[in-house]
Scaffold this motif. Structure first.
Motif, PDB file in Angstrom:
ATOM      1  N   THR A 139     -33.527  -4.471 -18.394  1.00 19.07           N
ATOM      2  CA  THR A 139     -33.023  -3.484 -19.538  1.00 19.07           C
ATOM      3  C   THR A 139     -31.461  -3.510 -19.378  1.00 19.07           C
ATOM      4  N   VAL A 140     -30.836  -3.205 -18.240  1.00 18.37           N
ATOM      5  CA  VAL A 140     -29.675  -3.063 -18.487  1.00 18.37           C
ATOM      6  C   VAL A 140     -28.623  -4.226 -18.445  1.00 18.37           C
ATOM      7  N   LEU A 141     -29.255  -5.419 -17.757  1.00 20.11           N
ATOM      8  CA  LEU A 141     -28.630  -6.576 -17.992  1.00 20.11           C
ATOM      9  C   LEU A 141     -28.603  -7.168 -19.390  1.00 20.11           C
ATOM     10  N   VAL A 142     -29.537  -7.189 -20.003  1.00 18.85           N
ATOM     11  CA  VAL A 142     -29.732  -7.277 -21.489  1.00 18.85           C
ATOM     12  C   VAL A 142     -28.734  -6.567 -22.552  1.00 18.85           C
ATOM     13  N   PHE A 143     -28.936  -5.286 -22.171  1.00 19.95           N
ATOM     14  CA  PHE A 143     -27.870  -4.260 -22.640  1.00 19.95           C
ATOM     15  C   PHE A 143     -26.453  -4.865 -22.668  1.00 19.95           C
ATOM     16  N   GLY A 144     -26.144  -5.020 -21.521  1.00 16.24           N
ATOM     17  CA  GLY A 144     -24.602  -5.271 -20.930  1.00 16.24           C
ATOM     18  C   GLY A 144     -24.386  -6.661 -21.875  1.00 16.24           C
ATOM     19  N   PHE A 145     -25.253  -7.822 -21.513  1.00 19.20           N
ATOM     20  CA  PHE A 145     -24.787  -9.038 -22.172  1.00 19.20           C
ATOM     21  C   PHE A 145     -24.578  -8.890 -23.797  1.00 19.20           C
ATOM     22  N   PHE A 146     -25.702  -8.217 -24.690  1.00 19.80           N
ATOM     23  CA  PHE A 146     -25.424  -7.923 -26.010  1.00 19.80           C
ATOM     24  C   PHE A 146     -24.076  -7.245 -26.039  1.00 19.80           C
ATOM     25  N   GLY A 147     -23.944  -5.967 -25.575  1.00 19.22           N
ATOM     26  CA  GLY A 147     -22.852  -5.260 -25.798  1.00 19.22           C
ATOM     27  C   GLY A 147     -21.581  -6.091 -25.738  1.00 19.22           C
ATOM     28  N   GLY A 148     -21.488  -6.794 -24.708  1.00 20.21           N
ATOM     29  CA  GLY A 148     -20.454  -7.841 -24.530  1.00 20.21           C
ATOM     30  C   GLY A 148     -19.854  -8.947 -25.439  1.00 20.21           C
ATOM     31  N   LEU A 149     -21.437  -9.613 -25.711  1.00 18.03           N
ATOM     32  CA  LEU A 149     -21.137 -10.672 -26.713  1.00 18.03           C
ATOM     33  C   LEU A 149     -20.884 -10.089 -28.325  1.00 18.03           C
ATOM     34  N   LEU A 150     -21.544  -9.022 -28.488  1.00 21.53           N
ATOM     35  CA  LEU A 150     -21.195  -8.500 -29.789  1.00 21.53           C
ATOM     36  C   LEU A 150     -19.890  -7.795 -29.975  1.00 21.53           C
ATOM     37  N   SER A 151     -19.293  -7.481 -29.092  1.00 20.42           N
ATOM     38  CA  SER A 151     -18.015  -6.964 -29.065  1.00 20.42           C
ATOM     39  C   SER A 151     -16.804  -8.063 -29.130  1.00 20.42           C
ATOM     40  N   ILE A 152     -17.205  -9.375 -28.318  1.00 17.78           N
ATOM     41  CA  ILE A 152     -16.341 -10.259 -28.469  1.00 17.78           C
ATOM     42  C   ILE A 152     -16.162 -10.781 -30.061  1.00 17.78           C
ATOM     43  N   LEU A 153     -17.671 -10.972 -30.762  1.00 20.05           N
ATOM     44  CA  LEU A 153     -17.631 -11.465 -31.995  1.00 20.05           C
ATOM     45  C   LEU A 153     -16.989 -10.534 -33.043  1.00 20.05           C
ATOM     46  N   GLY A 154     -17.234  -9.258 -32.884  1.00 20.55           N
ATOM     47  CA  GLY A 154     -16.508  -8.041 -33.666  1.00 20.55           C
ATOM     48  C   GLY A 154     -15.238  -8.249 -33.545  1.00 20.55           C
ATOM     49  N   LEU A 155     -14.416  -8.275 -32.218  1.00 24.51           N
ATOM     50  CA  LEU A 155     -13.213  -8.498 -31.965  1.00 24.51           C
ATOM     51  C   LEU A 155     -12.452  -9.861 -32.757  1.00 24.51           C
ATOM     52  N   LEU A 156     -13.135 -10.792 -32.478  1.00 19.18           N
ATOM     53  CA  LEU A 156     -12.599 -12.061 -33.143  1.00 19.18           C
ATOM     54  C   LEU A 156     -12.609 -12.157 -34.777  1.00 19.18           C
ATOM     55  N   LEU A 157     -13.803 -11.490 -35.258  1.00 15.92           N
ATOM     56  CA  LEU A 157     -13.952 -11.453 -36.812  1.00 15.92           C
ATOM     57  C   LEU A 157     -12.721 -10.505 -37.072  1.00 15.92           C
ATOM     58  N   GLY A 158     -12.588  -9.436 -36.386  1.00 19.45           N
ATOM     59  CA  GLY A 158     -11.643  -8.577 -36.824  1.00 19.45           C
ATOM     60  C   GLY A 158     -10.030  -8.901 -36.647  1.00 19.45           C
ATOM     61  N   ARG A 159      -9.783  -9.689 -35.898  1.00 16.50           N
ATOM     62  CA  ARG A 159      -8.612 -10.555 -35.635  1.00 16.50           C
ATOM     63  C   ARG A 159      -8.522 -11.464 -36.776  1.00 16.50           C
ATOM     64  N   HIS A 160      -9.397 -12.192 -37.247  1.00 16.71           N
ATOM     65  CA  HIS A 160      -9.208 -13.249 -38.182  1.00 16.71           C
ATOM     66  C   HIS A 160      -9.041 -12.556 -39.746  1.00 16.71           C
ATOM     67  N   VAL A 161      -9.948 -11.439 -39.760  1.00 18.67           N
ATOM     68  CA  VAL A 161      -9.636 -10.598 -41.235  1.00 18.67           C
ATOM     69  C   VAL A 161      -8.470 -10.014 -41.200  1.00 18.67           C
ATOM     70  N   SER A 162      -7.728  -9.585 -39.918  1.00 12.87           N
ATOM     71  CA  SER A 162      -6.668  -8.806 -40.145  1.00 12.87           C
ATOM     72  C   SER A 162      -5.441  -9.394 -40.839  1.00 12.87           C
ATOM     73  N   GLY A 163      -5.259 -10.857 -40.979  1.00 13.20           N
ATOM     74  CA  GLY A 163      -4.344 -11.472 -41.644  1.00 13.20           C
ATOM     75  C   GLY A 163      -4.405 -11.358 -43.315  1.00 13.20           C
ATOM     76  N   TRP A 164      -5.708 -11.173 -43.679  1.00 13.29           N
ATOM     77  CA  TRP A 164      -5.829 -10.849 -45.191  1.00 13.29           C
ATOM     78  C   TRP A 164      -5.336  -9.466 -45.458  1.00 13.29           C
ATOM     79  N   ILE A 165      -5.751  -8.536 -44.607  1.00 17.10           N
ATOM     80  CA  ILE A 165      -5.525  -6.895 -44.999  1.00 17.10           C
ATOM     81  C   ILE A 165      -3.972  -6.663 -44.739  1.00 17.10           C
ATOM     82  N   GLY A 166      -3.377  -7.306 -43.684  1.00 19.84           N
ATOM     83  CA  GLY A 166      -1.871  -7.100 -43.378  1.00 19.84           C
ATOM     84  C   GLY A 166      -1.652  -5.748 -42.633  1.00 19.84           C
TER      85      GLY A 166
END
Length: 186
Positions: A139-166
């Motif tokens: 349970t805790v390893l799966v929670f940790g894996f998905f928490g880390g993975l989805l934060s990477i994806l969100g941070l990368l998407l936000g970084r990419h979108v930030s150029g559009w929003i300024g």
């Protein structure tokens, strides 16, 4: 068959819960990523979030044997208040411009507050899971894996979108934090 239907159902349930909990980190990661973030910071934040997504439900599971359901609601409300404070500060910093000190994800305190705010609901889920027999390590390893993975994806998407929003990226990110904080309180 190596895995029984009951075990497969438990694994699927844990994965679905882990994705649901990780979506907070994904959404909030978009907000932080919009401020502009280095790749090294993305990795650091994601690892810390993954660790918090392991520790918080683990603590919750152990406490779940001793506490009532009320604590889960208190933890969720505390997480919501924390997100509202962070979001309001980000919006305020964006409106004030250079004069205001912004939430800094590169400091230990800022990183800890951010990781705690996205993983506090994992504690609540851990409390609930502690009342049932579940495979704690899985349970805790799966929670940790998905928490880390989805934060990477969100941070990368936000970084990419930030150029559009300024320059409005930080205010928009703060509004995302505010929305999730309000969602937790309602």
């Amino acid at each position: 068959m190596l895995v029984s239907d009951i075990q497969l159902g438990e694994i699927m349930t844990i994965c679905i819960m882990a994705v649901a909990l990780g979506l907070d980190a994904f959404s909030l990661g978009i907000g932080i990523g919009m401020k502009g973030i280095r790749l090294l910071d993305i990795l650091k934040i994601s690892v810390i979030i993954g660790v918090f997504h392991i520790l918080m439900p683990l603590m919750g599971i152990f406490m779940g044997q001793y506490v009532s359901l009320l604590l889960g609601n208190v933890a969720t409300a505390a997480g919501g208040c924390l997100l509202i404070i962070l979001g309001a500060h980000m919006v305020y910093s964006s409106v004030r411009g250079e004069e205001a000190v912004s939430f800094d994800h590169r400091t230990i305190v800022g990183l800890t507050v951010f990781a705690l705010s996205v993983s506090i609901d994992s504690f609540s889920v851990g409390v609930s899971l502690g009342m049932f027999s579940t495979d704690i390590a899985l349970t805790v390893l799966v929670f940790g894996f998905f928490g880390g993975l989805l934060s990477i994806l969100g941070l990368l998407l936000g970084r990419h979108v930030s150029g559009w929003i300024g320059e409005y990226g930080e205010a928009f990110g703060g509004l995302i934090l505010l929305a999730f904080g309000i969602k937790f309180l309602l």
